[in-house]
Write a protein that holds these residues in place. Structure first.
Motif, PDB file in Angstrom:
ATOM      1  N   GLY A  66       3.184   2.533 -15.548  1.00  0.00           N
ATOM      2  CA  GLY A  66       2.994   2.494 -14.108  1.00  0.00           C
ATOM      3  C   GLY A  66       1.545   2.666 -13.708  1.00  0.00           C
ATOM      4  O   GLY A  66       1.044   1.973 -12.816  1.00  0.00           O
ATOM      5  N   TYR A  67       0.866   3.586 -14.377  1.00  0.00           N
ATOM      6  CA  TYR A  67      -0.564   3.763 -14.131  1.00  0.00           C
ATOM      7  C   TYR A  67      -1.310   2.442 -14.347  1.00  0.00           C
ATOM      8  O   TYR A  67      -2.144   2.039 -13.524  1.00  0.00           O
ATOM      9  CB  TYR A  67      -1.144   4.809 -15.078  1.00  0.00           C
ATOM     10  N   ALA A  68      -1.031   1.793 -15.474  1.00  0.00           N
ATOM     11  CA  ALA A  68      -1.734   0.551 -15.806  1.00  0.00           C
ATOM     12  C   ALA A  68      -1.462  -0.540 -14.783  1.00  0.00           C
ATOM     13  O   ALA A  68      -2.383  -1.220 -14.311  1.00  0.00           O
ATOM     14  CB  ALA A  68      -1.333   0.085 -17.211  1.00  0.00           C
ATOM     15  N   ALA A  69      -0.187  -0.707 -14.426  1.00  0.00           N
ATOM     16  CA  ALA A  69       0.171  -1.752 -13.470  1.00  0.00           C
ATOM     17  C   ALA A  69      -0.430  -1.471 -12.098  1.00  0.00           C
ATOM     18  O   ALA A  69      -0.941  -2.373 -11.427  1.00  0.00           O
ATOM     19  CB  ALA A  69       1.696  -1.863 -13.362  1.00  0.00           C
ATOM     20  N   GLY A  70      -0.388  -0.209 -11.670  1.00  0.00           N
ATOM     21  CA  GLY A  70      -0.937   0.146 -10.371  1.00  0.00           C
ATOM     22  C   GLY A  70      -2.455   0.015 -10.327  1.00  0.00           C
ATOM     23  O   GLY A  70      -3.020  -0.380  -9.301  1.00  0.00           O
ATOM     24  N   THR A  71      -3.108   0.338 -11.435  1.00  0.00           N
ATOM     25  CA  THR A  71      -4.561   0.153 -11.513  1.00  0.00           C
ATOM     26  C   THR A  71      -4.904  -1.313 -11.361  1.00  0.00           C
ATOM     27  O   THR A  71      -5.820  -1.687 -10.608  1.00  0.00           O
ATOM     28  CB  THR A  71      -5.099   0.681 -12.850  1.00  0.00           C
ATOM     29  N   ALA A  72      -4.172  -2.155 -12.070  1.00  0.00           N
ATOM     30  CA  ALA A  72      -4.401  -3.601 -11.974  1.00  0.00           C
ATOM     31  C   ALA A  72      -4.186  -4.091 -10.554  1.00  0.00           C
ATOM     32  O   ALA A  72      -4.963  -4.919 -10.043  1.00  0.00           O
ATOM     33  CB  ALA A  72      -3.466  -4.337 -12.942  1.00  0.00           C
ATOM     34  N   TYR A  73      -3.155  -3.585  -9.908  1.00  0.00           N
ATOM     35  CA  TYR A  73      -2.883  -4.010  -8.532  1.00  0.00           C
ATOM     36  C   TYR A  73      -4.025  -3.622  -7.595  1.00  0.00           C
ATOM     37  O   TYR A  73      -4.425  -4.398  -6.722  1.00  0.00           O
ATOM     38  CB  TYR A  73      -1.567  -3.391  -8.061  1.00  0.00           C
ATOM     39  N   GLN A  74      -4.568  -2.402  -7.770  1.00  0.00           N
ATOM     40  CA  GLN A  74      -5.672  -1.970  -6.917  1.00  0.00           C
ATOM     41  C   GLN A  74      -6.936  -2.787  -7.170  1.00  0.00           C
ATOM     42  O   GLN A  74      -7.658  -3.136  -6.233  1.00  0.00           O
ATOM     43  CB  GLN A  74      -5.963  -0.484  -7.125  1.00  0.00           C
ATOM     44  N   LEU A  75      -7.202  -3.104  -8.431  1.00  0.00           N
ATOM     45  CA  LEU A  75      -8.364  -3.950  -8.742  1.00  0.00           C
ATOM     46  C   LEU A  75      -8.227  -5.308  -8.057  1.00  0.00           C
ATOM     47  O   LEU A  75      -9.190  -5.842  -7.500  1.00  0.00           O
ATOM     48  CB  LEU A  75      -8.500  -4.125 -10.250  1.00  0.00           C
ATOM     49  N   ALA A  76      -7.015  -5.854  -8.089  1.00  0.00           N
ATOM     50  CA  ALA A  76      -6.775  -7.135  -7.417  1.00  0.00           C
ATOM     51  C   ALA A  76      -6.958  -6.998  -5.913  1.00  0.00           C
ATOM     52  O   ALA A  76      -7.502  -7.895  -5.254  1.00  0.00           O
ATOM     53  CB  ALA A  76      -5.370  -7.646  -7.744  1.00  0.00           C
TER      54      ALA A  76
END
Length: 298
Positions: free
Chosen positions: A199-209
């Motif tokens: 979840g951390y990884a996916a959410g980080t990616a979403y914020q970068l996007a």
């Protein structure tokens, strides 16, 4: 609910409606119910990616639906609260294609309602499985507040390095995706930990996007005010100082790959995660990444 396949989409929509009803019910218990009856854009109208995660993955791990439902509603109330505050701080006039709440109801109302939603979210998970999720949501919500405060008080106006901005994204947005995923682990501590990191990884990616979208996107397509990060001299990944070999789009896809790899020991859960990524997360970030071609810079 099925853990994979397009046939589950209709059932997912039904469950999302249940999440919205539970969120609305939190305010129905308060004197604010009648005052907010006409606020159709308050919550439950966004992508609901965190609750989609819980509703896609939780059943594959055998977690009770009542747990998933409460966790999903709580994790949607938290960003709803944050956005009420963020729009005031950033001066955002548009949210999901409509005037931001503070524009219609004023700054004090937006701040106070955001505070209320925060505590309603904590109240929702308190009775779940003898309080198992309460310390988790408190800790991870604290990370969100810390990251946003740091972004405002420490790094604003400074040219931060790439790693610092990625770390901020992990705590600012990744933390709530981490909670949604952790809630799907049930009584298995190993699975809960693996899902939390995914979840951390996916959410980080979403914020970068989302950082890329704010710097390069079209407000009409996005349905919200863009360009506020630069206007307020806020340091984000889109404005970070980074080495030439770092490509934001490749970083985002690398985070998605790492999230999946961490679930290899639980094939059924990983399969449900794949469905979530393919049908929910990846379509949601297509607009954000559209301004960039591979190898270009945000």
């Amino acid at each position: 609910m099925k853990a994979n396949g397009s046939d589950s989409d209709q059932l997912l929509d039904q469950h999302l409606d249940e999440v919205r009803k539970l969120m609305a019910g939190c305010l129905a218990e308060t004197p604010l119910h009648s005052a907010l009856a006409d606020c159709k854009n308050l919550f439950g109208t966004g992508k609901m990616l965190r609750s989609r995660l819980a509703l896609r993955v939780g059943p594959a791990a055998g977690v009770a639906y009542s747990t998933i439902l409460r966790a999903a509603a709580a994790v949607e109330l938290l960003p709803a609260a944050s956005l009420l505050h963020d729009d005031v701080i950033d001066g955002g006039f548009l949210r999901r294609g409509a005037p931001a709440f503070w524009v219609d109801r004023g700054i004090p109302a937006a701040i106070l309602l955001g505070d209320l939603l925060l505590f309603k979210a904590l109240e929702l998970v308190t009775p779940v499985e003898n309080g198992r999720l309460l310390p988790v949501i408190i800790k991870l919500t604290g990370e969100v507040c810390e990251a946003e405060s740091e972004q405002e008080l420490v790094t604003r106006g400074k040219l931060a390095d790439w790693d610092t901005c990625v770390n901020t994204a992990r705590r600012k947005t990744g933390a709530l995706f981490a909670f949604a995923a952790h809630a799907c682990g049930g009584e298995d501590p190993g699975l809960s930990a693996a899902l939390q990191e995914a979840g951390y990884a996916a959410g980080t990616a979403y914020q970068l996007a989302d950082d890329i979208l704010d710097a390069n996107g079209d407000p009409q397509s996005a349905g919200k005010t863009l360009g506020r990060d630069e206007a307020r001299d806020k340091t984000t990944a889109a404005r970070a100082k980074r080495p030439d070999h770092i490509d934001p789009v490749q970083t985002i896809h690398g985070l998605f790959a790492a999230a999946r790899a961490g679930l290899d020991s639980w094939p059924a859960v990983r399969a449900a995660w794949d469905v979530y990524m393919a049908r929910d997360m990846q379509p949601a970030i297509e607009t954000s990444l559209a301004p960039l071609s591979p190898g270009s810079k945000a």
